[in-house]
Design a protein around this motif. Sequence first.
Motif, short mmCIF file in Angstrom:
data_model
loop_
_atom_site.label_atom_id
_atom_site.label_comp_id
_atom_site.label_asym_id
_atom_site.label_seq_id
_atom_site.Cartn_x
_atom_site.Cartn_y
_atom_site.Cartn_z
N LEU B 550 -13.07 104.70 82.47
CA LEU B 550 -12.02 105.59 81.95
C LEU B 550 -12.61 106.97 81.59
O LEU B 550 -11.95 107.99 81.79
N LEU B 555 -10.87 110.53 80.68
CA LEU B 555 -10.28 110.23 79.37
C LEU B 555 -11.36 110.21 78.29
O LEU B 555 -12.47 109.74 78.53
N ASN B 556 -11.01 110.69 77.11
CA ASN B 556 -11.93 110.65 75.98
C ASN B 556 -11.70 109.39 75.16
O ASN B 556 -10.56 109.05 74.85
N GLU B 557 -12.80 108.77 74.77
CA GLU B 557 -12.64 107.58 73.93
C GLU B 557 -12.33 107.98 72.49
O GLU B 557 -12.99 108.86 71.93
N GLU B 558 -11.35 107.37 71.89
CA GLU B 558 -11.04 107.62 70.49
C GLU B 558 -11.30 106.35 69.68
O GLU B 558 -11.32 105.25 70.23
N ARG B 619 -6.30 113.64 76.67
CA ARG B 619 -6.47 112.43 77.49
C ARG B 619 -7.34 111.48 76.68
O ARG B 619 -8.51 111.78 76.43
N PHE B 621 -8.33 107.29 75.28
CA PHE B 621 -8.18 105.83 75.37
C PHE B 621 -8.90 105.19 74.20
O PHE B 621 -9.77 105.79 73.57
N GLU B 622 -8.51 103.97 73.90
CA GLU B 622 -9.18 103.22 72.85
C GLU B 622 -9.21 101.75 73.24
O GLU B 622 -8.24 101.24 73.83
N ILE B 623 -10.30 101.09 72.92
CA ILE B 623 -10.36 99.63 73.05
C ILE B 623 -10.66 99.09 71.66
O ILE B 623 -11.67 99.46 71.05
#
Lengths: 350, 848
Positions: B550, B555-558, B619, B621-623
Amino acid sequence: MINYFATKMERQIQQLRESAATMISAASDLKELDNVRVKILGKKGDLTGLLRGMSQLSAEERPKIGKIANEARAQIEQLIADKNAELKAKDLQNKLASEKIDVTLPGRKIHCGHLHPLTLTLNRVKEIFIQMGYSVEEGPEVETDYFNFEALNLPKDHPARDTQDSFYITNEILLRTQTSPVQARTMQKNPPNTPIRMIAPGRVYRRDDYDASHAPMFTQIEGLVIDKGITFADLKGTLDFFCKQFFGENTQIRLRPSFFPFTEPSTEIDVSCPICHGKGDCKVCHGSGWLEILGAGEVHPDVLKMSGYDSNAVSGFAFGMGVERLTMIKYAIDDLRLFFENDVRFLNQF
Amino acid sequence: MQVSTKWLKDFIEIDCTADELAEKFTMAGIAVENVIHAGAGLEKVVTGKVSEIVKHPDSDHMFICQMDLGAGELIQIVTGAQNVKAGDIVPVAMVGANLPCGKKIAKGKLRGVVSNGMLCSADELKIEGDSSGIYILPADTPIGVPAAEVLGLDDDILEFELTANRGDCFSVFGLIREAAVLLNKTPHFPEIKVTEDAGKKAADMIEIKIDAPDLCSRFSARVLTDVKLGPSPEWLQKRLEGAGIRAINNVVDVTNFVMIELGQPMHAYDYDEIVGKVLNARRSVVGEQLHTLDDSNRLAKGDELVIADAEKAAGLAGVMGGFETEITEKTKTVVLEAAAFNAASIRRTSRAVGLHSEASGRFERGVNEKATVIALDRAAQLLQEMGACKVCKGIVDIYPNPKSAVKVQFTTKQINDRLGTNYSDKEIIDVLKSLGFDISDIGAQMDAEQAIDRISTAAKHFGKIAKNIAQAGLTKTFDKLIDSSGVKEFIAYEATVPDWRNDVTIMEDLSEEIARIYGYDKIPATLPKGSQQGRQSKTQNFTDKIKNILAALGLNEEISFAFTSVETFDKLQIPADSELRRAVPIMNPYENPLLRTNLIGSILENAARNLSRKNEDVRLFEIAPVFFPKALPITEQPREVLKLAGLIMGRRDPKGWSQNSAEVDFYDAKGIVEELFAQLSILNYTVEAGAHYALHPGKTAIFKKGREILATVGEVHPAVAESFGIGKKIYIFEADIETLIKCTAKKFAFENLPKYPAITRDLAILVDRDVSAGEIEKVIAKYAGNDFKSVTLFDVYTGDRISADKKSLAFTIKFQSSERTLKDEEADAAFKDILNSVRKIFNAELRA
């Protein structure tokens, strides 16, 4: 007569050669040069026309004049070829000159994604410990009081619980305040005395005010090593290695005695400031040259016993560190909230 | 705990600076958090006598002083102060002084007259006093001595941040004991001696009872008569001030002083107010009124320990005294209490009452129950020395189960094995003895198990037979053998723990004493022997992979907090009966009271925050796990389910001078999911229109594989976006990590590069607008024959050139064989079959 023709022809060829050289040299572009070529060397060209007069020559003179004519042709062809190359090079040069762009204009940008700085730190820590033979273990974020506290030698009413103000779900279930419960969980899923080398990264929760250095949720990495004959010196060597890997080869560590109910002896570990290297006047270490990054110690025998391990047969060490803290030190970040605001201008820098 | 170095110096010689002492304490586990230098800035301030004072010739308010600083020579200083006269002794800041008020003193001229310093006011020295003029010192003050000394500021305060286990260091004596070892000095503790001069016997005057022996292990009391209440002497007030305690009156001050000095909290009762002349340590009765000395009435819960007289509770034991029995000006007779209360009980009570005092803090860490009587004697002695009381005969001391000394057995091998060190017996014993442990050699008295262990270990010296015999119980023979073998490390010792150290109970505790006194810096650094395989779990590897993909897709991880609220559920338009509203509640939340059941709420909040800060291209995403209760109310740990959420909004390309400024749309979000799935080897899924609480009903796609929902992608419902304060189009996707893992192709199948060329045919058709392209692609694939390779939709058109209820779709269909070069006729035949089927199934018209 005959001699006269031959001499005249020779002269004409010579003239043609000279005028050709002049015309070729005067050609200003490839098209003009081609016209010159056709005019002189073409089927209806001057040289061909001249050579038609060969029939008037004697048999002895013909080869002689023929040779002269061929030499002249070769010379002219060579001149044309040279001129052709020269003009082509010039043409290319002109073309390139006309194609000049402003190279100082910015390049076309690409949306690049970035891993969160906490993930970058976590990945690096995992990498260092995995290469030392550690497995990466996990546990639930909503924990029982038993695993979060009691199995770690923190019975109810233990004063050390005060430092970890918890979010309770029920009286017996809470958001874990540390990743240490993964220690007990890992031991208990193993047959007794199984050697362990593990780290357990994860989110933990404490009911702290949200400010520049506290957040209700943050990230810890727990470590546990259990085997025969694991010593406090092994703990020191392992974490010294880790700190040098993470912060750089020149990093020093300093151990200060401390107290945790789950370890004995216990220590807090400071790392030499990677920003100022202890030279003071530094906004990260405030001039002290040292930064506290770790709590650790030899696993308390009660902790081993509670999870079915025999403290006479094996020993071990455990450590815990804050991922936010490591990241803040590494990048000289002074406000913890930046991690959780997720401003893309911040995230884009990592 | 804080204490002045002067107090420590009363009992031990300290030949280093306060900072050095603090460092030594800290590195031995007695952490000093801060050192306050009371005299900071007064280094160049001395006492001086005004030898001569004359008016400044060019000023109507300044004076020229000739100051005697005790060095013989007079120093000229110009002052503007009006309160100084010849003969006064004042603090003089000399050239180079850097005063606490910030003034730096330099040589200078004032209206043309040389001035070599400054006479100081109280304010300039940051001390208390009249600041309208120069601070005038008493006439008998010596001249030329540091002002800090005269002002009692030649002191440093050490602020300790003590760990929970070292209750003994919550006292001057405890710190002295540590300092003695660290500085290698002999402490001189005061002689504690009382003259019982009151005639009466304490036991005749007061009865002490313990009805709750589990909460109070010892209760000792002394009775003082002829009490003269008044202020404490200045030295005592200064000591208390250094410890951060306000002076009140001599009786209370002495109890506080002894608490700091010995670590034993005390309480003083007005004897005349004690009903029935009895003090009983008992449990409170539920609902019982507790009138505490802050004059508030508290209702007892029923398990607090109280000290009660015959009628009522006279205080919450160890936490707060009672109102009626408080010491007042009328007090003539005092009962002094020194008791040992249960740590957990005090902790519960002080938390419940919200009162953490110096006393409760000490009880929570455990006091030395052997020392209650010493504390009583010390307090009585001090008050007696001040002439403030007479002391009754005897101590009333209830101590039902005297604690026996803790004994810990150890061998130096055990300690060295734990630490990874090689200290000798002598080195270890010396440290323990210096810390007050009694050590005896019990090598001959070891129990059978230890003996077998000893002999087994020694077996290498004697051969295998030794172990067998050892196990047969013939230990004595082998003791002799071992003794004669010179295997020193097997000598066992027994350490008797000093009564003030309640934290030492096992060999491991002793090992820490050795390590911390010799210094953790002396411990070698080694690595564990042996090796193991480092690894991550499948889920961890998979999660890492998704993050990397990602990020590569832009996309940047948040990372966001796991908390949420009903308001957020409302904003997301989650239906009332949805499982997503059954969230785990937190009993004592910080702000949001629930644990999140989805990642959509937080990712939208993050998008909104970015937007409000003018970050338009977002942009993310998070997990992270979400939480679902197994039952409500909660009876067991909830289910934790790892989820993925992603979000895009703003420009497709970053803003730039030559970049497309088009905004992202649904298909960008869908493309991200498709590319993610391709890289994760999630194949053969279907995509269909679907519904999602937070998404646009016409722009929601569900990725499915069989019954499993792989992902949901869509445009956020404009009403939902608006409720988060987002006025722009925003696209999100979400997925369940375990489902993705389950649906990943088990084997990665590499496909060889084609050997034979492909043939392509373009198919442009007109169909009704509501026919989905996906369905047409399925039909194409189905009727395209054996050599079908792929179909790609390359154009979609709706508009003026065709009828309004139609759309035009154009596909490139690729045929290829892995065995031979296809003939055009074969492709044409397949194309014809495709055309016939789309005509029949979708009523499609071929476009020219």
